[in-house]
Design a protein around this motif. Sequence first.
Motif, PDB file in Angstrom:
ATOM      1  N   SER A 105      33.721  43.232  35.702  1.00  0.00           N
ATOM      2  CA  SER A 105      34.414  42.117  35.047  1.00  0.00           C
ATOM      3  C   SER A 105      35.927  42.219  35.189  1.00  0.00           C
ATOM      4  CB  SER A 105      34.031  42.068  33.564  1.00  0.00           C
ATOM      5  OG  SER A 105      34.532  43.213  32.884  1.00  0.00           O
ATOM      6  N   CYS A 106      36.413  43.343  35.694  1.00  0.00           N
ATOM      7  CA  CYS A 106      37.854  43.537  35.870  1.00  0.00           C
ATOM      8  C   CYS A 106      38.300  42.905  37.187  1.00  0.00           C
ATOM      9  CB  CYS A 106      38.184  45.025  35.870  1.00  0.00           C
ATOM     10  SG  CYS A 106      37.546  45.936  34.441  1.00  0.00           S
ATOM     11  N   ARG A 107      39.605  42.557  37.262  1.00  0.00           N
ATOM     12  CA  ARG A 107      40.117  42.004  38.524  1.00  0.00           C
ATOM     13  C   ARG A 107      39.892  42.993  39.666  1.00  0.00           C
ATOM     14  NH1 ARG A 107      44.478  40.519  35.234  1.00  0.00           N
ATOM     15  NH2 ARG A 107      45.715  42.242  36.076  1.00  0.00           N
ATOM     16  N   VAL A 108      40.164  44.266  39.397  1.00  0.00           N
ATOM     17  CA  VAL A 108      39.819  45.357  40.317  1.00  0.00           C
ATOM     18  C   VAL A 108      38.793  46.209  39.583  1.00  0.00           C
ATOM     19  CG1 VAL A 108      40.638  47.376  41.572  1.00  0.00           C
ATOM     20  CG2 VAL A 108      42.105  45.352  41.356  1.00  0.00           C
TER      21      VAL A 108
ATOM     22  N   ILE B   1      45.687  47.259  33.058  1.00  0.00           N
ATOM     23  CA  ILE B   1      46.384  46.736  34.235  1.00  0.00           C
ATOM     24  C   ILE B   1      45.472  45.845  35.066  1.00  0.00           C
ATOM     25  CG2 ILE B   1      47.415  47.408  36.449  1.00  0.00           C
ATOM     26  CD1 ILE B   1      48.446  49.947  34.998  1.00  0.00           C
ATOM     27  N   ASN B   2      44.211  46.235  35.184  1.00  0.00           N
ATOM     28  CA  ASN B   2      43.276  45.510  36.047  1.00  0.00           C
ATOM     29  C   ASN B   2      42.568  44.366  35.332  1.00  0.00           C
ATOM     30  OD1 ASN B   2      43.927  47.151  38.207  1.00  0.00           O
ATOM     31  ND2 ASN B   2      42.313  48.646  37.753  1.00  0.00           N
ATOM     32  N   GLY B   3      43.048  44.037  34.141  1.00  0.00           N
ATOM     33  CA  GLY B   3      42.583  42.833  33.462  1.00  0.00           C
ATOM     34  C   GLY B   3      41.155  42.871  32.988  1.00  0.00           C
ATOM     35  N   CYS B   4      40.675  44.014  32.565  1.00  0.00           N
ATOM     36  CA  CYS B   4      39.308  44.091  32.044  1.00  0.00           C
ATOM     37  C   CYS B   4      39.261  43.358  30.700  1.00  0.00           C
ATOM     38  CB  CYS B   4      38.887  45.541  31.857  1.00  0.00           C
ATOM     39  SG  CYS B   4      39.002  46.525  33.371  1.00  0.00           S
ATOM     40  N   PRO B   5      38.252  42.539  30.449  1.00  0.00           N
ATOM     41  CA  PRO B   5      38.178  41.776  29.193  1.00  0.00           C
ATOM     42  C   PRO B   5      38.213  42.661  27.953  1.00  0.00           C
ATOM     43  CG  PRO B   5      36.595  40.934  30.782  1.00  0.00           C
ATOM     44  CD  PRO B   5      37.154  42.189  31.368  1.00  0.00           C
TER      45      PRO B   5
END
Length: 359
Positions: A297-300, A284-288
């Motif tokens: 590196s995640c958005r959150v 959900i938090n966009g971790c690569p």
Amino acid sequence: MTKRQEHLPDRHVRTLARRAVTTALVVAALAVTGATAGAAPAQAAVPVAAQTWSSYMYRSLTVVATAYQLRQTLAVQQTNQRTQTNALAAARAAQAAAERQLAGATAAFDAARPPLLAARQNLADARQRLAEVRPRTKANLTRAQNAVTAAENLHTLRQTRAGKVATALTAARRAAAAATAAANTAATTVGATAAAVVATQRRIAALQTPAQLAAQAAAVSHSVVASVRPVFTTADTTLVYGTTVHRSVAYAYKRMVDDAARAGIQISAGGFRTKQRQIELRRINGCPDIWTAPASSCRVPTAIPGRSLHEIALAVDVTSGGRSLTSTSPAFKWLKLYAHRYGFVNLPSEPWHWSITGG
């Protein structure tokens, strides 16, 4: 935050100090057993390091109340010591008076014996003379008999007096023995009260400060994580105001929420989450990458699954008013000032994230 708000926790500590320590024990028991939220899962064995951390924090959060209670106890003991010391002085005075009476009674008894013995001998002599009177004329017999009667009267008088003196001596001996026993009992009591005072004074002197105890808890916090993670199960958790936390931190977390509320700061939190939920949050938090990308590196920022302290219920994500904290939130400012008192440390990159290690 106003200065009034900043000092509210200190004021609350003083309020706690006026409560009985037993009340704090009950609250602690409720928090640790999960009684704050009704039914709880079966309790698992808590690692020693976690027990140690919990003990340090409990003592840190109750030491002021403990010290207050001990000082109250000491004041009562010192008053009792003064009372018992006065009682001992009175008992010693009564003992001295009884001993003087005994000395007087002994002297009177000793003084009464020679006259009694003399009267007894005089009576024996008078009777002997009566038996040996010659010639046994009426006049001679009358004189001898009168002498016997006089000797008998004197003997009776002195025997009666000696009996009274002996009775007085017996009473004086009993009174002296009782007074001595009472004085000895009073002395024993004074010794016991003095020992109790010294013991309480030593307990007070041995108390560590809240900061010292909290520092000792902080020193073992990483050991707590290392020992809890391999054996953690959900049976190790409990609910505190709707937040699932590890039993070892339950009391400290509850106290933090309560004290914040007294300062006008309402906080709640998300605590335990499963490894699967951590994986979902990474997505959900966009971790690569779920397993290798750093949290930053995640958005959150979101920890790699298996590394999050949420997965072992030793971290909380704090909200206030339904919103996550920011560095400008009143709740964050309050926590920044006081959370260390409860064993919680902030992860600098996440104002909302608080744990026992700051990780």
